[in-house]
Design a protein around this motif. Structure first.
Motif, PDB file in Angstrom:
ATOM      1  N   ILE A 301      10.460   9.067   2.846  1.00  0.00           N
ATOM      2  CA  ILE A 301       9.977   8.295   3.986  1.00  0.00           C
ATOM      3  C   ILE A 301      10.667   8.755   5.273  1.00  0.00           C
ATOM      4  CG2 ILE A 301       9.607   6.339   2.441  1.00  0.00           C
ATOM      5  CD1 ILE A 301      11.938   4.943   3.809  1.00  0.00           C
ATOM      6  N   SER A 302       9.957   8.543   6.388  1.00  0.00           N
ATOM      7  CA  SER A 302      10.513   8.899   7.697  1.00  0.00           C
ATOM      8  C   SER A 302      11.301   7.739   8.287  1.00  0.00           C
ATOM      9  CB  SER A 302       9.394   9.315   8.647  1.00  0.00           C
ATOM     10  OG  SER A 302       8.680  10.422   8.130  1.00  0.00           O
ATOM     11  N   SER A 303      10.740   6.534   8.180  1.00  0.00           N
ATOM     12  CA  SER A 303      11.420   5.342   8.694  1.00  0.00           C
ATOM     13  C   SER A 303      10.865   4.118   7.978  1.00  0.00           C
ATOM     14  CB  SER A 303      11.229   5.209  10.213  1.00  0.00           C
ATOM     15  OG  SER A 303       9.852   5.090  10.533  1.00  0.00           O
ATOM     16  N   ILE A 304      11.571   3.002   8.129  1.00  0.00           N
ATOM     17  CA  ILE A 304      11.165   1.783   7.446  1.00  0.00           C
ATOM     18  C   ILE A 304      11.542   0.566   8.273  1.00  0.00           C
ATOM     19  CG2 ILE A 304      13.323   1.718   6.132  1.00  0.00           C
ATOM     20  CD1 ILE A 304      11.785   0.413   3.836  1.00  0.00           C
ATOM     21  N   ARG A 305      10.680  -0.438   8.256  1.00  0.00           N
ATOM     22  CA  ARG A 305      10.969  -1.727   8.902  1.00  0.00           C
ATOM     23  C   ARG A 305      10.853  -2.814   7.837  1.00  0.00           C
ATOM     24  NH1 ARG A 305       7.753  -0.057  13.726  1.00  0.00           N
ATOM     25  NH2 ARG A 305       6.029  -1.298  12.909  1.00  0.00           N
ATOM     26  N   VAL A 306      11.940  -3.565   7.666  1.00  0.00           N
ATOM     27  CA  VAL A 306      11.987  -4.579   6.618  1.00  0.00           C
ATOM     28  C   VAL A 306      11.987  -5.971   7.225  1.00  0.00           C
ATOM     29  CG1 VAL A 306      13.312  -5.482   4.670  1.00  0.00           C
ATOM     30  CG2 VAL A 306      13.238  -3.017   5.091  1.00  0.00           C
ATOM     31  N   GLU A 309      12.519 -12.246   5.753  1.00  0.00           N
ATOM     32  CA  GLU A 309      11.962 -13.588   5.581  1.00  0.00           C
ATOM     33  C   GLU A 309      10.656 -13.552   4.803  1.00  0.00           C
ATOM     34  OE1 GLU A 309      11.627 -15.402   9.374  1.00  0.00           O
ATOM     35  OE2 GLU A 309      13.796 -15.481   9.740  1.00  0.00           O
ATOM     36  N   GLU A 310       9.784 -12.621   5.155  1.00  0.00           N
ATOM     37  CA  GLU A 310       8.484 -12.533   4.499  1.00  0.00           C
ATOM     38  C   GLU A 310       8.523 -11.620   3.280  1.00  0.00           C
ATOM     39  OE1 GLU A 310       5.555 -11.357   7.301  1.00  0.00           O
ATOM     40  OE2 GLU A 310       5.882 -13.074   8.632  1.00  0.00           O
ATOM     41  N   LYS A 311       9.692 -11.017   3.014  1.00  0.00           N
ATOM     42  CA  LYS A 311       9.857 -10.086   1.899  1.00  0.00           C
ATOM     43  C   LYS A 311       8.758  -9.014   1.924  1.00  0.00           C
ATOM     44  CE  LYS A 311      11.640 -11.308  -2.007  1.00  0.00           C
ATOM     45  NZ  LYS A 311      13.018 -10.895  -1.792  1.00  0.00           N
ATOM     46  N   SER A 312       8.670  -8.389   3.059  1.00  0.00           N
ATOM     47  CA  SER A 312       7.689  -7.309   3.228  1.00  0.00           C
ATOM     48  C   SER A 312       8.369  -6.132   3.929  1.00  0.00           C
ATOM     49  CB  SER A 312       6.489  -7.779   4.043  1.00  0.00           C
ATOM     50  OG  SER A 312       6.885  -8.145   5.349  1.00  0.00           O
ATOM     51  N   ALA A 313       7.756  -4.965   3.800  1.00  0.00           N
ATOM     52  CA  ALA A 313       8.316  -3.763   4.411  1.00  0.00           C
ATOM     53  C   ALA A 313       7.190  -2.848   4.875  1.00  0.00           C
ATOM     54  CB  ALA A 313       9.211  -3.029   3.420  1.00  0.00           C
ATOM     55  N   GLU A 314       7.387  -2.260   6.046  1.00  0.00           N
ATOM     56  CA  GLU A 314       6.456  -1.270   6.580  1.00  0.00           C
ATOM     57  C   GLU A 314       7.143   0.090   6.496  1.00  0.00           C
ATOM     58  OE1 GLU A 314       5.508  -2.499  10.511  1.00  0.00           O
ATOM     59  OE2 GLU A 314       4.171  -4.117   9.860  1.00  0.00           O
ATOM     60  N   VAL A 315       6.542   0.973   5.746  1.00  0.00           N
ATOM     61  CA  VAL A 315       7.128   2.285   5.495  1.00  0.00           C
ATOM     62  C   VAL A 315       6.296   3.354   6.197  1.00  0.00           C
ATOM     63  CG1 VAL A 315       7.740   3.974   3.730  1.00  0.00           C
ATOM     64  CG2 VAL A 315       8.037   1.536   3.273  1.00  0.00           C
ATOM     65  N   PHE A 316       6.982   4.203   6.946  1.00  0.00           N
ATOM     66  CA  PHE A 316       6.308   5.275   7.675  1.00  0.00           C
ATOM     67  C   PHE A 316       6.669   6.612   7.037  1.00  0.00           C
ATOM     68  CE2 PHE A 316       6.800   1.714  10.499  1.00  0.00           C
ATOM     69  CZ  PHE A 316       5.592   1.659  11.180  1.00  0.00           C
ATOM     70  N   LEU A 317       5.634   7.400   6.748  1.00  0.00           N
ATOM     71  CA  LEU A 317       5.827   8.678   6.098  1.00  0.00           C
ATOM     72  C   LEU A 317       4.999   9.745   6.798  1.00  0.00           C
ATOM     73  CD1 LEU A 317       5.013   6.386   3.633  1.00  0.00           C
ATOM     74  CD2 LEU A 317       6.297   8.090   2.348  1.00  0.00           C
ATOM     75  N   ARG A 318       5.424  10.975   6.622  1.00  0.00           N
ATOM     76  CA  ARG A 318       4.617  12.072   7.106  1.00  0.00           C
ATOM     77  C   ARG A 318       3.314  12.088   6.305  1.00  0.00           C
ATOM     78  NH1 ARG A 318       8.385  17.303   6.964  1.00  0.00           N
ATOM     79  NH2 ARG A 318       8.457  16.631   4.786  1.00  0.00           N
ATOM     80  N   PRO A 319       2.245  12.492   6.921  1.00  0.00           N
ATOM     81  CA  PRO A 319       0.943  12.436   6.240  1.00  0.00           C
ATOM     82  C   PRO A 319       0.925  13.077   4.870  1.00  0.00           C
ATOM     83  CG  PRO A 319       0.630  12.925   8.559  1.00  0.00           C
ATOM     84  CD  PRO A 319       2.109  12.930   8.327  1.00  0.00           C
ATOM     85  N   GLU A 320       1.642  14.179   4.696  1.00  0.00           N
ATOM     86  CA  GLU A 320       1.607  14.844   3.394  1.00  0.00           C
ATOM     87  C   GLU A 320       2.381  14.067   2.329  1.00  0.00           C
ATOM     88  OE1 GLU A 320       5.095  16.753   5.597  1.00  0.00           O
ATOM     89  OE2 GLU A 320       3.099  15.989   6.038  1.00  0.00           O
ATOM     90  N   GLU A 321       3.206  13.099   2.738  1.00  0.00           N
ATOM     91  CA  GLU A 321       3.981  12.305   1.793  1.00  0.00           C
ATOM     92  C   GLU A 321       3.275  11.014   1.392  1.00  0.00           C
ATOM     93  OE1 GLU A 321       6.881  13.105   0.433  1.00  0.00           O
ATOM     94  OE2 GLU A 321       7.130  14.993   1.510  1.00  0.00           O
ATOM     95  N   VAL A 322       2.240  10.655   2.121  1.00  0.00           N
ATOM     96  CA  VAL A 322       1.557   9.372   1.868  1.00  0.00           C
ATOM     97  C   VAL A 322       0.975   9.328   0.469  1.00  0.00           C
ATOM     98  CG1 VAL A 322      -0.388   7.920   2.541  1.00  0.00           C
ATOM     99  CG2 VAL A 322       1.071   8.928   4.298  1.00  0.00           C
ATOM    100  N   SER A 323       0.328  10.411   0.052  1.00  0.00           N
ATOM    101  CA  SER A 323      -0.292  10.423  -1.273  1.00  0.00           C
ATOM    102  C   SER A 323       0.761  10.292  -2.377  1.00  0.00           C
ATOM    103  CB  SER A 323      -1.095  11.710  -1.471  1.00  0.00           C
ATOM    104  OG  SER A 323      -0.259  12.844  -1.335  1.00  0.00           O
ATOM    105  N   LEU A 324       1.944  10.877  -2.170  1.00  0.00           N
ATOM    106  CA  LEU A 324       3.017  10.741  -3.156  1.00  0.00           C
ATOM    107  C   LEU A 324       3.512   9.304  -3.234  1.00  0.00           C
ATOM    108  CD1 LEU A 324       5.165  13.945  -2.488  1.00  0.00           C
ATOM    109  CD2 LEU A 324       3.696  13.494  -4.460  1.00  0.00           C
TER     110      LEU A 324
END
Length: 474
Positions: A301-306, A309-324
């Motif tokens: 992953i490139s970066s992450i926002r956690v 409270e809501e127990k959720s996470a937004e993960v940012f990846l380079r396009p070629e890593e998304v499928s993995l």
């Protein structure tokens, strides 16, 4: 008298048979037999309170003694509780009215019906006791692995027998999708649930439970069994893939390496038991962001926002890593969410990506896959990233032939021909290009007029100096 002895031995032999089959202890046998006698006596005489029952399982016999109150002759009302004085003195010459006398009762005198009733009561009591014992024993073993033999295969479940012949059930929903068993095969599963509805114990097994996977690791990995490594979380899609997070309490022990074993020796047996279920072992950490990152392996992953409270996470990846990160059929991201107990959303990180660039995977029809993989190993995931490196460096670092690299350059550069002009070499290196194009290289040198223009225009340059009148204030 011989008949009484014969009946006694027969009943004791019956009890011994139940004892051998059901593993009932001696004290319990005595209590069951005494209770059975009392039940029969109570049915015959209305009460058993004035009877003493003595059982000796070592010798294989028993005695029944009846206590009755002495009453005057002619005043007998209840022969079970009272005895006439004349009859009582035959048993005890010194007895008097209102005293108690005790006489032995021979059970066979109660009749054949009473003996059959006793046998039925005894069998019922022992069967009930055996069911209670079975329920209690397996209730304590919930979560442990058992091995049982396939006895009967039905559409919705499989009937198995343990070493003592007890029935165990393996429902279809608790079987791995690729499970296939034949009668007589030995099956390993974990005890999931034990019920006792209407005194009918039902033991249900499972091969899809997370506990089953945990117990298999405990059997295969001594460090887990010894408590040096702890399994912190498990996520499974039975028969497909699983993720397990482990933590070591000893800094000298690599938990992932210990679970996998030398050349996969330890985890191989578990994978085979689970019908080739792929298992990812990751290091556990209390750092939520890092744990989520590890759970999404093999994606980087490139970066992450956690959001705690809501127990959720937004993960940012380079396009070629998304499928993995997502995995086949969304399997990888689903397991990561189950393992971390967080809702994970994946986004493409295009903040630093050249929108006009092209990923190497797009050239799979023109460039062999192994060549693309070799370029990716250098950190080049896009066409422009490859073209930015000199060909000779690619040849050396990727261990590719020079002609192969030039062919790749030509294919990649063709996509940017309109925009790149001649800044990127196609078939020749930059140095070769300079040598093979002398006209273009000397063109700048053969245009002195343009270069000397500034020097040959002194009028313009000296204009400011030759007009002092305009600069001097009047």
């Amino acid at each position: 008298m011989a008949r009484r002895k014969e009946e006694t031995i027969s009943m004791i032999d019956t009890l011994a048979e139940f004892k051998d089959l059901k593993n009932i202890d001696k004290e319990t046998m005595i209590n069951v037999l005494e209770e059975s006698f009392r039940n029969v006596i109570a049915k015959m005489f209305g009460t058993d309170e004035n009877y003493d029952i003595i059982i000796n399982p070592e010798k294989g016999d028993f005695e029944i003694w009846r206590n009755r109150t002495v009453v005057p002759d002619g005043s007998l009302e209840d022969p079970n509780l009272q005895v006439a004085l004349s009859e009582a003195r035959e048993m005890d010459p010194d007895c008097e009215v209102d005293e108690e006398v005790t006489d032995e009762v021979h059970f066979e005198k109660f009749g054949r019906r009473a003996i059959l009733n006793l046998r039925q009561t005894l069998a019922s009591k022992i069967l009930e006791l055996q069911k209670d014992s079975l329920y209690s024993r397996y209730k304590e073993q919930i979560g442990t692995i058992v091995s049982a033999e396939v006895y009967q295969i039905w559409k919705k479940e499989i009937l198995l027998l343990d070493d003592e012949g007890h029935d165990l059930l393996l429902p279809k929903a608790e079987q791995i999708p690729s499970d296939f068993f034949r009668k007589g095969e030995t099956v390993r599963a974990v005890i999931k649930e034990v019920t006792n509805d209407n005194n009918n114990p039902k033991i249900s097994l499972s091969r899809t439970s997370n506990v089953f996977l945990q117990r298999l690791f405990e059997l295969e990995v001594p460090e887990i069994n010894d408590g040096l490594i702890t399994i912190k979380a498990i996520a499974r899609l039975p028969g497909e893939r699983a993720k397990i997070a482990v933590e070591s309490y000893d800094d000298r022990i690599d938990p992932v390496g210990a679970c996998v074993g030398m050349k996969g020796s330890r985890i191989r047996g578990i994978v085979h038991e689970l019908r080739n279920e792929n298992i990812d072992v990751v290091n556990y950490t209390a750092n939520t962001a890092l744990f989520i990152q590890r759970s999404l392996s093999p994606a980087k992953i490139s970066s992450i926002r956690v959001n705690e409270e809501e127990k959720s996470a937004e993960v940012f990846l380079r396009p070629e890593e998304v499928s993995l990160a997502i995995g086949k059929g969304g399997m990888n991201i689903k397991l990561a969410g189950m393992l971390t107990d967080y809702k994970i959303d994946v986004f493409r990180d295009i903040g630093e990506v050249d929108e006009e660039d092209i990923y190497l995977d797009e050239f799979v029809d023109e460039v062999d896959g192994w060549i693309i993989d070799a370029l990716k190993a250098l950190g080049c995931n896009t066409a422009k990233a490859v073209l930015a490196i000199p060909p000779e460096e690619i040849v050396e670092r990727a261990d590719l032939e020079e002609q192969t690299v030039r062919d790749v350059y030509r294919i990649l550069a063709a996509e940017f021909e309109a925009d790149m002009d001649d800044s990127v070499p196609v078939e020749n290196t930059a140095a070769d290009a300079a040598k093979e194009e002398p006209d273009m290289a000397d063109a700048g040198k053969e245009e002195p007029d343009t270069a000397d223009t500034g020097k040959e225009e002194p009028d313009t340059a000296d204009a400011g100096k030759e007009e002092p009148d305009d600069l001097t204030p009047s």
